[in-house]
Design a protein around this motif. Structure first.
Motif, PDB file in Angstrom:
ATOM      1  N   ASN A 207     -63.533  75.443   3.612  1.00 51.22           N
ATOM      2  CA  ASN A 207     -65.047  76.620   3.748  1.00 51.22           C
ATOM      3  C   ASN A 207     -66.292  75.675   4.287  1.00 51.22           C
ATOM      4  N   MET A 208     -67.018  76.578   4.608  1.00 54.61           N
ATOM      5  CA  MET A 208     -68.542  75.886   5.840  1.00 54.61           C
ATOM      6  C   MET A 208     -68.928  74.727   4.528  1.00 54.61           C
ATOM      7  N   ASN A 209     -69.533  75.257   2.912  1.00 59.16           N
ATOM      8  CA  ASN A 209     -70.023  74.447   2.359  1.00 59.16           C
ATOM      9  C   ASN A 209     -69.313  73.256   1.240  1.00 59.16           C
ATOM     10  N   THR A 210     -67.979  73.281   2.306  1.00 56.84           N
ATOM     11  CA  THR A 210     -67.300  72.113   1.800  1.00 56.84           C
ATOM     12  C   THR A 210     -67.337  70.670   2.499  1.00 56.84           C
ATOM     13  N   VAL A 211     -67.366  71.076   4.012  1.00 50.48           N
ATOM     14  CA  VAL A 211     -67.298  70.627   4.493  1.00 50.48           C
ATOM     15  C   VAL A 211     -68.571  70.465   5.732  1.00 50.48           C
ATOM     16  N   ILE A 212     -69.618  70.977   5.932  1.00 49.77           N
ATOM     17  CA  ILE A 212     -70.859  70.243   6.194  1.00 49.77           C
ATOM     18  C   ILE A 212     -70.835  69.242   5.923  1.00 49.77           C
ATOM     19  N   PRO A 281     -86.451  82.778  -2.286  1.00 49.14           N
ATOM     20  CA  PRO A 281     -86.145  81.544  -1.091  1.00 49.14           C
ATOM     21  C   PRO A 281     -85.807  80.665  -1.375  1.00 49.14           C
ATOM     22  N   ALA A 282     -85.796  79.554  -2.749  1.00 47.54           N
ATOM     23  CA  ALA A 282     -84.788  78.509  -2.254  1.00 47.54           C
ATOM     24  C   ALA A 282     -83.302  78.355  -2.256  1.00 47.54           C
ATOM     25  N   LEU A 283     -82.687  79.352  -2.403  1.00 46.99           N
ATOM     26  CA  LEU A 283     -81.387  79.845  -2.701  1.00 46.99           C
ATOM     27  C   LEU A 283     -80.901  79.989  -1.921  1.00 46.99           C
ATOM     28  N   ALA A 284     -81.954  80.757  -1.082  1.00 50.10           N
ATOM     29  CA  ALA A 284     -81.534  81.954  -0.034  1.00 50.10           C
ATOM     30  C   ALA A 284     -80.678  80.807   1.387  1.00 50.10           C
ATOM     31  N   GLU A 285     -82.686  79.994   1.471  1.00 51.62           N
ATOM     32  CA  GLU A 285     -82.617  78.433   2.110  1.00 51.62           C
ATOM     33  C   GLU A 285     -81.489  77.921   2.499  1.00 51.62           C
ATOM     34  N   ARG A 286     -80.717  77.837   0.786  1.00 51.44           N
ATOM     35  CA  ARG A 286     -79.566  76.248   0.894  1.00 51.44           C
ATOM     36  C   ARG A 286     -78.625  77.566   1.431  1.00 51.44           C
ATOM     37  N   LEU A 287     -77.818  78.852   0.944  1.00 50.93           N
ATOM     38  CA  LEU A 287     -77.052  79.388   1.686  1.00 50.93           C
ATOM     39  C   LEU A 287     -77.269  79.496   2.404  1.00 50.93           C
ATOM     40  N   ASN A 288     -77.916  79.436   3.542  1.00 53.21           N
ATOM     41  CA  ASN A 288     -77.945  79.092   5.339  1.00 53.21           C
ATOM     42  C   ASN A 288     -77.640  78.176   5.615  1.00 53.21           C
ATOM     43  N   THR A 289     -77.939  77.306   4.972  1.00 44.10           N
ATOM     44  CA  THR A 289     -77.572  75.588   5.376  1.00 44.10           C
ATOM     45  C   THR A 289     -75.503  75.611   5.340  1.00 44.10           C
ATOM     46  N   LEU A 290     -75.864  76.266   4.252  1.00 48.76           N
ATOM     47  CA  LEU A 290     -74.166  76.287   4.011  1.00 48.76           C
ATOM     48  C   LEU A 290     -73.216  76.848   4.505  1.00 48.76           C
ATOM     49  N   GLY A 291     -74.173  77.901   5.891  1.00 45.27           N
ATOM     50  CA  GLY A 291     -73.447  78.947   6.530  1.00 45.27           C
ATOM     51  C   GLY A 291     -73.047  80.402   5.887  1.00 45.27           C
ATOM     52  N   VAL A 292     -73.853  80.535   5.202  1.00 44.40           N
ATOM     53  CA  VAL A 292     -72.935  81.655   3.828  1.00 44.40           C
ATOM     54  C   VAL A 292     -74.508  82.491   4.514  1.00 44.40           C
ATOM     55  N   ARG A 293     -73.707  83.765   4.797  1.00 44.14           N
ATOM     56  CA  ARG A 293     -74.268  85.039   5.299  1.00 44.14           C
ATOM     57  C   ARG A 293     -73.917  86.453   3.873  1.00 44.14           C
ATOM     58  N   VAL A 294     -75.371  86.145   3.702  1.00 40.48           N
ATOM     59  CA  VAL A 294     -75.497  86.686   2.491  1.00 40.48           C
ATOM     60  C   VAL A 294     -75.049  88.289   2.991  1.00 40.48           C
ATOM     61  N   ILE A 295     -74.962  89.117   2.161  1.00 39.05           N
ATOM     62  CA  ILE A 295     -74.604  90.341   1.813  1.00 39.05           C
ATOM     63  C   ILE A 295     -74.768  91.866   1.109  1.00 39.05           C
ATOM     64  N   ALA A 296     -74.980  91.029  -0.038  1.00 38.47           N
ATOM     65  CA  ALA A 296     -75.110  91.963  -2.097  1.00 38.47           C
ATOM     66  C   ALA A 296     -74.817  93.385  -1.712  1.00 38.47           C
ATOM     67  N   ASN A 297     -73.758  94.125  -1.326  1.00 41.88           N
ATOM     68  CA  ASN A 297     -74.186  95.254  -1.911  1.00 41.88           C
ATOM     69  C   ASN A 297     -73.651  96.056  -2.594  1.00 41.88           C
ATOM     70  N   THR A 298     -73.573  97.202  -2.653  1.00 38.88           N
ATOM     71  CA  THR A 298     -73.199  97.507  -3.893  1.00 38.88           C
ATOM     72  C   THR A 298     -72.409  97.961  -4.012  1.00 38.88           C
ATOM     73  N   PRO A 299     -72.091  98.432  -5.569  1.00 32.61           N
ATOM     74  CA  PRO A 299     -70.168  98.082  -6.230  1.00 32.61           C
ATOM     75  C   PRO A 299     -69.597  98.960  -5.029  1.00 32.61           C
ATOM     76  N   ALA A 300     -70.110 100.443  -4.736  1.00 32.78           N
ATOM     77  CA  ALA A 300     -69.174 101.015  -4.354  1.00 32.78           C
ATOM     78  C   ALA A 300     -69.139 100.743  -2.543  1.00 32.78           C
ATOM     79  N   GLU A 301     -69.633 100.221  -2.580  1.00 33.29           N
ATOM     80  CA  GLU A 301     -69.406 100.032  -0.474  1.00 33.29           C
ATOM     81  C   GLU A 301     -68.521  98.480  -0.746  1.00 33.29           C
TER      82      GLU A 301
END
Length: 325
Positions: A207-212, A281-301
């Protein structure tokens, strides 16, 4: 490719999900929530679990206790939530290996990844990264393939267990390139990383956040990312497909699941809290640096994507010759 298309769709939905007010259902939650990370401390799942829970509990107004329950490639911790009967007070951060590939790996899996959980939201997707120990004189995917073909079975790679994303990413690579490498399973990324850095393991698709951090420190060399597109976190690293392995596509997603039968309104409350947390903002920035593309969809999706992923990874496991055990 279905996941790729859905990711772009859900990126537009996420904002709407955050703006929607949480459903008012019997004042849920009224007590702490248990968040299971089904892997060892220090790995990608544990890191994401703690970062998200810290923000989500502020929205819910109740503590979220993150508990590590590792073992059997994440299936032990996942099973603990599949059998919970607490209507939303236990959740697990599942992922591709626990909720998409597991039914194609384990003949006696203690849960059905679709029927025995209530999908809350897909947190996001992240590439795995093909990394090698710099002690190897290998600087590109082409060089790796050439070396592996000249020395069949000599190179080894780690995974956090049979059928995990690291294993299947490597198996797909072997299948598409015709190389043969030795698979060394570990109980988690942290102990495996120690051996990779020490040179006892040659390479990994982790995983990217492990190796970066190790890539940035120069202690590991990145050869390619497993997704169809390059990652903003490693813009100079090519995809494995563009590096010459046509058709290569292996990304990892993470998503939150509650126990089966959790009330829909409680799922909505949990989804809203997590989606809101992911956009701070803080979490979004951290996830971006770890290469995570946020999705946050609905349960049905999320449920729809999960079903597609179970089918897709089943085809990968079959092509790689991985048998039920």
């Amino acid at each position: 490719m279905f996941l790729k298309k859905m990711i772009w769709t859900m990126s537009f939905v996420a904002g709407a999900a955050v703006c929607a007010p949480a459903a008012m259902a019997d004042d849920f939650p009224t007590k702490p929530i248990t968040w299971v990370s089904p892997w060892n401390p220090g790995g990608a799942n544990d890191t994401l679990s703690r970062a998200i829970a810290q923000e989500a509990e502020k929205v819910l107004g109740q503590p979220i206790a993150v508990i590590n329950r590792p073992g059997a490639s994440g299936t032990i911790g996942s099973a603990s939530v599949a059998t919970a009967d607490d209507n939303g007070y236990s959740v697990v951060l599942g992922s591709t290996p626990t909720h998409a590939t597991a039914p194609h790996i384990y003949a006696n899996l203690p849960y059905d990844p679709e029927k025995d959980f209530s999908a809350v939201t897909m947190v996001g997707s992240v590439p795995n990264v093909l990394v090698v120990n710099p002690k190897l004189d290998i600087n590109s995917v082409d060089e790796l393939i050439a070396y592996a073909k000249a020395h069949p079975g000599e190179l080894n790679y780690y995974s956090t267990g049979p059928g995990t994303s690291q294993h299947l990413s490597a198996a797909l690579f072997e299948n598409l390139t015709g190389v043969k490498m030795e698979h060394v399973p570990y109980t988690g990324s942290a102990p495996a990383m120690v051996d990779l850095l020490a040179g006892r393991i040659d390479l990994a698709f982790d995983n990217m956040n492990t190796v970066i951090p190790h890539i940035e420190a120069g202690s590991l060399r990145a050869l390619g990312v497993t997704t169809p597109e390059r990652s903003d976190a490693l813009p100079d690293v090519p995809t494995i497909a563009e590096a010459g392995v046509d058709g290569y596509d292996a990304s990892v997603w993470f998503g939150v699941f509650a126990a089966p039968g959790t009330a829909p309104e409680r799922l909505d409350i949990l989804q809203n809290a997590i989606a809101t947390a992911l956009q701070t903002p803080a979490l979004a920035e951290r996830l971006n640096t770890l290469g995570v593309r946020v999705i946050a969809n609905t349960p049905a999706e999320f449920s729809k994507i999960q079903a597609s992923e179970i089918t897709r990874w089943g085809e990968v496991a079959k092509a790689a010759g991985i048998e039920l055990r």
